[in-house]
Design an enzyme around this catalytic site. Structure first.
Site, short mmCIF file in Angstrom:
data_model
loop_
_atom_site.label_atom_id
_atom_site.label_comp_id
_atom_site.label_asym_id
_atom_site.label_seq_id
_atom_site.Cartn_x
_atom_site.Cartn_y
_atom_site.Cartn_z
N ASP A 229 0.93 -1.11 -0.09
CA ASP A 229 -0.14 0.10 0.02
C ASP A 229 0.98 1.02 0.17
O ASP A 229 2.15 1.12 0.38
CB ASP A 229 -0.87 0.01 1.00
CG ASP A 229 -2.24 0.94 0.98
OD1 ASP A 229 -2.22 1.82 0.04
OD2 ASP A 229 -3.08 1.07 1.64
C1 BGC Z 1 -5.20 3.35 -0.03
C2 BGC Z 1 -4.87 2.31 -0.97
C3 BGC Z 1 -4.82 3.01 -2.32
C4 BGC Z 1 -3.51 3.71 -2.37
C5 BGC Z 1 -3.28 4.65 -3.68
C6 BGC Z 1 -3.75 4.06 0.00
O1 BGC Z 1 -3.94 5.29 0.84
O2 BGC Z 1 -5.04 2.79 1.30
O3 BGC Z 1 -6.22 1.95 -1.18
O4 BGC Z 1 -5.00 2.08 -3.55
O5 BGC Z 1 -3.59 4.70 -1.49
O6 BGC Z 1 -3.89 5.51 -3.58
#
Ligand code: BGC
Length: 747
Positions: A229
């Protein structure tokens, strides 16, 4: 791409650089060797590709894309075919924008209704999450675009999400929190899995060897790439060693430098680094093979978004058939509520889509109304939540003058966003006071709800004759609501999450969101309906519930067991009949219970479901096949899925609390007896097929001991470890045969 050749041509520095992003959304290119970068971007219910023309990063600066219904809605469709089609559309839009991987679906379990990101997740149940998530992955990937199943694992809250450790026992992890991931990985082969921010039992998910390597790859056979993530990695060396392949976003070379140093100093085996590099190259290669130049038909996608929203809305109640409204009738419908005009259709955070257009329910109702149906409108409340007596008075006047009132209520935008959890389940007080005032003026009230996480209904739903839960229905949700209210589409959504009477009834209530970096999943497997059913608690609306404008009869349940043990197949057949006046779709749900088992189990668990469409009077056979895994539990001591012989209860119905047909099936499986030790209690020894007779025989010989003959004494010593009984016997208990049994057992 000749990946093996490239691996030998790359320098250590180039390899390390490939393991983190070059920018916010792109992998690192290696121009010298012609390796392009590929783009990964959100997800899950629409494309959020940062607009290249935007001056700086903003969640709102993304290229227009179709905003499909959020996962909370899609999860309530219980319709894998629908998710497949939505996935295909998402894949096409990604392809057209040159996006290699769409960051979704989110399949974390809705442990608490307070999770601020529940709108991005499908269900409280792993079978619903797994089947629907797999369908979405298949759809996206059918277009040559990768999906990213997230957030692996136990990311069930937003509070302290970068640090909190979810303390979860293995059985609960396996049966509840990992099961949807496992299903998707094994049946749909996602290109990528996204490692979560949080820790699981003390270890960062993105640096968790057991999760990322033992379970995901070695047990489930995952052959894709694990991406972190965004910002989830705290130690890039530990992450790569654990099985993470790609850290996102860029760290401007700092992670690469640490990886190079770790290899040079011998802390990280270069072969381990190479394994991750290979997976990044495989992803780049896969993406390069995707067809280009896809042209998106946004009108068609908007129509699909409308159908999807209509399939997902759940008709919670419908007293005396107030719905559907007849568009041809000569009547006045008072539409009340700002959300009718300014819809809430998605949540906030990384999933925010810039929609290609937005329909509102008010316009859609006016458009669909016949010449004699008059629609009036009053906003009723301000989105700011400020109390506004004038707006309320105007709404009450409109309600008084109308035949039917449709009130649009919902959660304020700020209450559902990535990064924070909700604090309560209530609708805003201004909205509830509006409803009360309107209901006093007119008894024919229909409430339409807009929310991603469930809201408390028990304190107010008696004021409405019908309640339609429309979720955050995406950009075409307004049109879908009109379709449903006017009966152009028959509601067929079902709750994928229980609506409790009170927040305090929720099983995670005392352990959510934890404190000081720890959250204990003390309710274990008793998540959602598994808990409410075990406790026999009243709920507002049960898991699986949803009404239709028609009725369905279930009959002729027939079960057959073939084979045994790991090869057992239980065939479940029944007949479903549409006994009502209109065409409709029913979700037939199959629950399994194992009332006698060596471990505690939920009363019943959903194991299969099917959405079946029938015209009035039509009957159709519905068939399911349950396998050993559907009857098994994860044995904590044995560390594997275990099926025990015995009678299983098969219940088929329209919700977890509306079981129409039940049958009992007898299943045979090899007995498993855990190896015994001297530290196991006497009771466990006595219950063991081999240890029991040996101990009984030994106590017979114990001079002057009443144990063998006196049941009261026996009951008293049942909890005593055998070693202590031996010690207390002071040499009088002859353990010769027990000792040789123990030696044989460990041999
Ligand atoms: C989120 C993810 C997301 C990623 C990219 C993170 O803050 O938890 O679900 O895909 O950001 O935007």
């Amino acid at each position: 791409m000749d990946i093996s050749k490239i691996l030998t041509d790359l320098t250590l520095a180039e390899k390390a650089a490939l393991l983190s992003g070059s920018r916010a959304w792109d992998t690192a290119p290696v121009e010298r060797l012609g390796i392009p970068s590929v783009m990964l971007t959100d997800g899950p219910h629409g494309l959020r590709k940062q607009d290249p023309a935007a001056e700086r990063f903003s969640l709102h600066a993304s290229v227009p894309a179709t905003c499909f219904p959020t996962a909370a809605a899609l999860g309530s469709s219980w319709d894998p075919d629908l998710l497949l089609r939505v996935g295909q559309a998402l894949g096409d839009e990604s392809l057209a924008e040159g996006v290699a991987v769409l960051l979704g679906p989110g399949v974390n379990i809705k442990r608490s209704p307070l999770c601020g990101r529940n709108f991005e997740y499908l269900s409280e149940d792993p079978v619903v999450s797994g089947h629907l998530g797999a369908a979405l992955v298949r759809g996206v990937q059918s277009r040559g675009v990768g999906a990213s199943v997230k957030h692996f694992a136990a990311n069930n809250q937003e509070t302290d999400r970068m640090r909190v450790s979810a303390q979860v026992d293995e059985r609960t992890l396996r049966e509840i929190y990992l099961a949807a991931f496992e299903h998707i990985v094994t049946v749909a082969q996602p290109w990528t899995v996204m490692a979560a921010y949080n820790k699981v039992n003390g270890v960062h998910a993105a640096q968790h060897p057991w999760l990322l390597t033992e379970v995901l790859r070695e047990e489930w056979g995952f052959d894709g790439l694990v991406v972190s993530d965004w910002g989830a990695v705290s130690d890039p060396v530990a992450a790569v060693a654990a099985g993470l392949d790609l850290e996102m976003p860029t760290t401007n070379g700092t992670s690469a430098a640490r990886l190079v140093e770790a290899v040079e100093t011998g802390r990280l085996d270069e072969a381990v680094l190479d394994r991750a590099v290979r997976r990044v190259l495989e992803l780049v290669d896969r993406a390069a093979r995707a067809r280009t130049g896809a042209v998106v038909d946004f009108e068609r996608h908007h129509a699909l978004a409308r159908r999807a929203a209509a399939e997902s809305a759940v008709l919670l109640k419908n007293e005396r058939g107030i719905l559907p409204l007849d568009p041809g009738a000569d009547m006045t419908v008072a539409v009340i509520g700002e959300f009718a005009r300014t819809p809430r259709f998605q949540g906030a955070g990384s999933s925010l889509v810039t929609p290609t257009r937005v329909d509102n329910a008010l316009d859609a109702l006016i458009e669909a109304a016949g010449p004699h149906l008059k629609v009036t409108y009053s906003p009723g409340f301000a989105l700011s939540g400020a109390e506004d007596g004038a707006l309320r008075a105007e709404a009450v006047a409109a309600a008084t003058a109308a035949d039917v009132v449709v009130v649009f209520l919902g959660l304020p935008e700020g209450e559902e966003t990535e990064g924070t959890d909700r604090e309560h389940l209530g609708l805003p007080g201004t909205q509830l006071r509006l409803l009360e005032a309107v209901a006093r003026a007119n008894r024919s009230v229909v409430v339409v709800l807009a929310n991603g996480g469930v809201v408390e209904t028990a304190s107010w739903d008696h004021r409405a004759r019908a309640v339609l839960e429309a979720w955050l229905g995406g950009q075409a949700g307004g049109g879908a609501v009109a379709d449903l209210l006017f009966g152009r589409v028959n509601p067929s959504g079902r709750l994928a999450e229980t609506i409790p009477v009170r927040l305090q009834d929720n099983p995670s209530y005392l352990d959510f969101p934890g404190s000081e970096g720890i959250v204990s999943y003390g309710e274990r497997l008793y998540v959602g309906y598994r808990y409410y059913d075990a406790k026999g608690l009243e709920v507002a609306y049960p898991f699986g519930h949803g009404l239709s404008y028609t009725t369905f009869a279930y009959s002729d349940l027939d079960t057959a067991v073939e084979g045994q043990g790991d090869d057992v197949v239980v065939r479940v057949r029944l007949t479903l009949t549409n006994t009502g006046p209109v065409r409709g779709r029913e979700v037939v749900q199959v629950y399994v219970g194992d009332p006698v088992c060596s471990v505690d189990r939920p009363v019943r668990e959903l194991r299969a479901f099917a959405k079946v469409g029938l015209v009035p009077g039509e009957s159709a056979p519905v068939e399911f096949e349950l396998r050993a895994r559907d009857l098994s539990f994860f044995h904590p001591a044995r560390g594997r899925w275990t099926l025990e012989s015995g009678d299983f209860e098969i219940a088929v119905g329209a919700s977890s609390r509306d079981l129409r047909l039940t049958a009992s099936v007898a299943v045979e499986a090899p007995a498993y007896a855990a190896p015994l030790t001297l530290e196991d209690p006497v009771g466990q020894w006595l219950g063991h097929p081999e240890g029991g007779p040996l101990l009984r025989e030994a106590v017979q010989t114990m001079e002057g001991s009443g144990i063998a003959h006196d049941p009261d004494i026996l009951r008293m010593v049942e909890a005593l470890p055998l070693s202590r009984l031996v010690a207390m016997g002071g040499g009088r208990l002859d353990t010769t045969r027990i000792d040789s049994f123990l030696t044989g057992q460990s041999a």
